[in-house]
Design a protein around this motif. Structure first.
Motif, PDB file in Angstrom:
ATOM      1  N   GLY A 174       0.814  -1.207   0.000  1.00 14.00           N
ATOM      2  CA  GLY A 174       0.000   0.000   0.000  1.00 14.00           C
ATOM      3  C   GLY A 174       0.842   1.249   0.000  1.00 14.00           C
ATOM      4  N   LYS A 175       0.183   2.402   0.030  1.00 15.98           N
ATOM      5  CA  LYS A 175       0.892   3.675  -0.043  1.00 15.98           C
ATOM      6  C   LYS A 175       1.806   3.855   1.169  1.00 15.98           C
ATOM      7  CE  LYS A 175      -2.855   6.468   1.978  1.00 15.98           C
ATOM      8  NZ  LYS A 175      -3.799   7.579   1.699  1.00 15.98           N
ATOM      9  N   PRO A 176       2.814   4.716   1.073  1.00 13.94           N
ATOM     10  CA  PRO A 176       3.811   4.818   2.141  1.00 13.94           C
ATOM     11  C   PRO A 176       3.254   5.428   3.425  1.00 13.94           C
ATOM     12  CG  PRO A 176       4.180   6.506   0.479  1.00 13.94           C
ATOM     13  CD  PRO A 176       3.130   5.592  -0.073  1.00 13.94           C
ATOM     14  N   ASN A 177       3.697   4.886   4.545  1.00 16.97           N
ATOM     15  CA  ASN A 177       3.386   5.482   5.842  1.00 16.97           C
ATOM     16  C   ASN A 177       4.330   6.641   6.159  1.00 16.97           C
ATOM     17  OD1 ASN A 177       1.347   3.550   6.426  1.00 16.97           O
ATOM     18  ND2 ASN A 177       2.932   2.081   7.005  1.00 16.97           N
ATOM     19  N   GLU A 178       5.510   6.583   5.590  1.00 15.90           N
ATOM     20  CA  GLU A 178       6.541   7.596   5.830  1.00 15.90           C
ATOM     21  C   GLU A 178       7.309   7.795   4.533  1.00 15.90           C
ATOM     22  OE1 GLU A 178      10.196   8.398   9.027  1.00 15.90           O
ATOM     23  OE2 GLU A 178       9.417   6.377   8.722  1.00 15.90           O
ATOM     24  N   PHE A 179       7.713   9.032   4.259  1.00 14.56           N
ATOM     25  CA  PHE A 179       8.424   9.318   3.014  1.00 14.56           C
ATOM     26  C   PHE A 179       9.668  10.126   3.325  1.00 14.56           C
ATOM     27  CE2 PHE A 179       8.871  11.652  -1.142  1.00 14.56           C
ATOM     28  CZ  PHE A 179       9.151  10.530  -1.910  1.00 14.56           C
ATOM     29  N   LEU A 180      10.831   9.528   3.062  1.00 12.49           N
ATOM     30  CA  LEU A 180      12.115  10.168   3.295  1.00 12.49           C
ATOM     31  C   LEU A 180      13.022   9.832   2.107  1.00 12.49           C
ATOM     32  CD1 LEU A 180      13.832  11.872   5.200  1.00 12.49           C
ATOM     33  CD2 LEU A 180      14.444   9.777   6.434  1.00 12.49           C
ATOM     34  N   PRO A 181      12.943  10.635   1.036  1.00 15.55           N
ATOM     35  CA  PRO A 181      13.558  10.239  -0.229  1.00 15.55           C
ATOM     36  C   PRO A 181      15.046  10.557  -0.334  1.00 15.55           C
ATOM     37  CG  PRO A 181      12.417  12.320  -0.496  1.00 15.55           C
ATOM     38  CD  PRO A 181      12.166  11.873   0.927  1.00 15.55           C
ATOM     39  N   LEU A 182      15.742   9.639  -1.008  1.00 15.85           N
ATOM     40  CA  LEU A 182      17.131   9.878  -1.394  1.00 15.85           C
ATOM     41  C   LEU A 182      17.237   9.772  -2.919  1.00 15.85           C
ATOM     42  CD1 LEU A 182      19.241   8.109   1.411  1.00 15.85           C
ATOM     43  CD2 LEU A 182      19.162  10.533   0.875  1.00 15.85           C
ATOM     44  N   GLY A 183      17.745   8.649  -3.433  1.00 19.65           N
ATOM     45  CA  GLY A 183      18.036   8.529  -4.848  1.00 19.65           C
ATOM     46  C   GLY A 183      16.812   8.532  -5.744  1.00 19.65           C
TER      47      GLY A 183
ATOM     48  N   THR B 147      13.720   6.008   2.234  1.00 17.14           N
ATOM     49  CA  THR B 147      14.390   5.477   3.420  1.00 17.14           C
ATOM     50  C   THR B 147      13.512   5.526   4.670  1.00 17.14           C
ATOM     51  OG1 THR B 147      15.396   7.591   4.040  1.00 17.14           O
ATOM     52  CG2 THR B 147      16.585   6.229   2.475  1.00 17.14           C
ATOM     53  N   GLY B 148      12.230   5.863   4.497  1.00 11.72           N
ATOM     54  CA  GLY B 148      11.305   5.786   5.629  1.00 11.72           C
ATOM     55  C   GLY B 148      11.054   4.335   6.010  1.00 11.72           C
TER      56      GLY B 148
ATOM     57  N   PRO C 171       8.678   1.133   6.145  1.00 11.15           N
ATOM     58  CA  PRO C 171       9.870   0.356   5.804  1.00 11.15           C
ATOM     59  C   PRO C 171      10.573   0.926   4.576  1.00 11.15           C
ATOM     60  CG  PRO C 171       7.949  -0.742   4.918  1.00 11.15           C
ATOM     61  CD  PRO C 171       7.433   0.473   5.663  1.00 11.15           C
ATOM     62  N   ASN C 172      11.877   0.596   4.434  1.00  9.19           N
ATOM     63  CA  ASN C 172      12.612   1.015   3.247  1.00  9.19           C
ATOM     64  C   ASN C 172      12.021   0.369   2.004  1.00  9.19           C
ATOM     65  OD1 ASN C 172      16.032   1.905   3.539  1.00  9.19           O
ATOM     66  ND2 ASN C 172      14.491   2.238   5.100  1.00  9.19           N
ATOM     67  N   ARG C 173      11.858   1.177   0.951  1.00 14.83           N
ATOM     68  CA  ARG C 173      11.295   0.621  -0.277  1.00 14.83           C
ATOM     69  C   ARG C 173      11.501   1.578  -1.446  1.00 14.83           C
ATOM     70  NH1 ARG C 173       4.833   0.618   0.987  1.00 14.83           N
ATOM     71  NH2 ARG C 173       4.372   2.644   0.069  1.00 14.83           N
ATOM     72  N   ILE C 174      11.214   1.106  -2.635  1.00 10.40           N
ATOM     73  CA  ILE C 174      11.217   1.917  -3.842  1.00 10.40           C
ATOM     74  C   ILE C 174       9.779   2.339  -4.124  1.00 10.40           C
ATOM     75  CG2 ILE C 174      11.678   1.958  -6.322  1.00 10.40           C
ATOM     76  CD1 ILE C 174      13.769  -0.293  -5.790  1.00 10.40           C
ATOM     77  N   GLU C 175       9.533   3.637  -4.224  1.00 14.93           N
ATOM     78  CA  GLU C 175       8.209   4.134  -4.580  1.00 14.93           C
ATOM     79  C   GLU C 175       8.157   4.350  -6.098  1.00 14.93           C
ATOM     80  OE1 GLU C 175       6.040   4.131  -2.257  1.00 14.93           O
ATOM     81  OE2 GLU C 175       7.290   4.239  -0.457  1.00 14.93           O
TER      82      GLU C 175
END
Length: 332
Positions: free
Chosen positions: A73-82, A100-101, A103-107
């Protein structure tokens, strides 16, 4: 090494603009804001320098029409890097973001330009990274595979090893049908930025800790060539001539562990252009330029200008080349 004499314009208003990408055939520069309180994507109009807030708080819809990656599902937290950008039909783009929120994942986010309030963002999907993996950089290959980097690892004293230039960090590879595997990273210190080359199964990886670029074969899981730099490289971007522009900064190997995040520590910035041909770094690569900017993490080019971002502060630097007359010289 030489210092740039090009005029530098400072554009304030985006916190920790860690990675950036030119969105071709649109007016925009896409920026990932690595702000632990309000991480977001922003679009900067490259002509007017107007800043448009974006995902996830502005101009955003969530429209997951079935996941290609078993996304919960959609992110609970969003902390973008690359960032990794691909073209869709028209001028639309598909953006893959290292989140990097937790859990870590690719959006996976589609971007549609043309709105008076900035581009529209449509969240589509996500791919969670392996357990315990802290994503930093990413690239998607032509066969749909992902290669992602983690600058640190789960072992003790990881940050100290990074600053000393000792081996630290991980690379992971995801392939359709087989999923994730953590790859061998022989001797790399702090895998960071990553970009594909013209050869299939070959990528360039920034070794932040040991000031080295690595040409890496993802099938053999082996380093095939290296290029030592004068600074700690971060993100990588392709130039119009297919060479690679790399930005980064320097920090002594004996610096305190907290120096990266201490604004009292000076982090002088540099950029370099490198070339890869026939499975090797070109011998003339990596002539570095010093830039009067703190903690550079990315450089990307547009119509002769160079845009630089940083992992700390709230400024983007824009370098505009001087004409011979401005530089006090004349053409022969």
């Amino acid at each position: 090494m030489q210092a740039t004499s090009d005029p530098i314009e400072i554009l304030d208003g985006i916190s920790n603009p860690e990675d950036m990408a030119i969105l071709a055939q649109t007016p925009y520069l896409l920026v990932s804001s690595y702000d632990k309180q309000s991480g977001a994507l922003y679009a900067v109009d490259r002509s007017t320098t107007r800043i448009y807030p974006g995902f996830p708080a502005a101009n955003t819809t969530f429209n997951a029409a079935g996941s290609d990656y078993a996304c919960p599902g959609k992110p609970n937290e969003f902390l973008p890097l690359g960032l990794h950008v691909e073209a869709l039909s028209g001028n639309a783009k598909r953006i893959f973001v290292a989140n990097t929120g937790e859990p870590n994942r690719i959006e996976v986010i589609d971007l549609e330009p043309g709105s008076a309030t900035g581009p529209k963002y449509i969240w589509r999907d996500c791919l969670e990274t392996p357990a315990g993996f802290t994503i930093n950089g990413l690239v998607r290959l032509s066969d749909g595979s992902f290669v992602v980097t983690s600058t640190l690892d789960q072992k003790g004293d990881a940050l100290a090893r990074l600053i000393r230039g000792a081996p630290v960090g991980q690379i992971a590879i995801w392939k359709p049908g087989t999923g994730w595997r953590v790859a061998e990273t022989p001797g790399i210190s702090g895998p960071n930025g990553i970009i594909a080359t013209r050869r299939a199964n070959e990528v360039v990886i920034s070794g932040f800790g040991d000031r080295t670029l690595y040409l890496y074969d993802i099938v053999q899981e082996a380093v095939v060539d290296t290029l030592i730099l004068e600074f700690r490289p971060d993100n990588l971007r392709q130039r119009d001539d297919s060479s690679i522009i790399v930005a980064g900064f320097d920090l002594p190997n004996d610096a305190p562990d907290d120096c990266l995040f201490n604004p009292q520590c000076n982090l002088p910035s540099f950029i370099a252009t490198v070339e890869v041909a026939e499975g090797k770094f070109a011998p003339a690569s990596a002539s570095s330029r010093a830039i009067s900017f703190d903690g550079a993490t990315v450089a990307t080019e547009d119509n002769g200008r160079t845009w630089l971002g940083s992992f700390r502060g709230n400024a983007i630097a824009v370098l505009t080349p001087q004409t011979p007359e401005q530089a006090g010289t004349t053409r022969d």
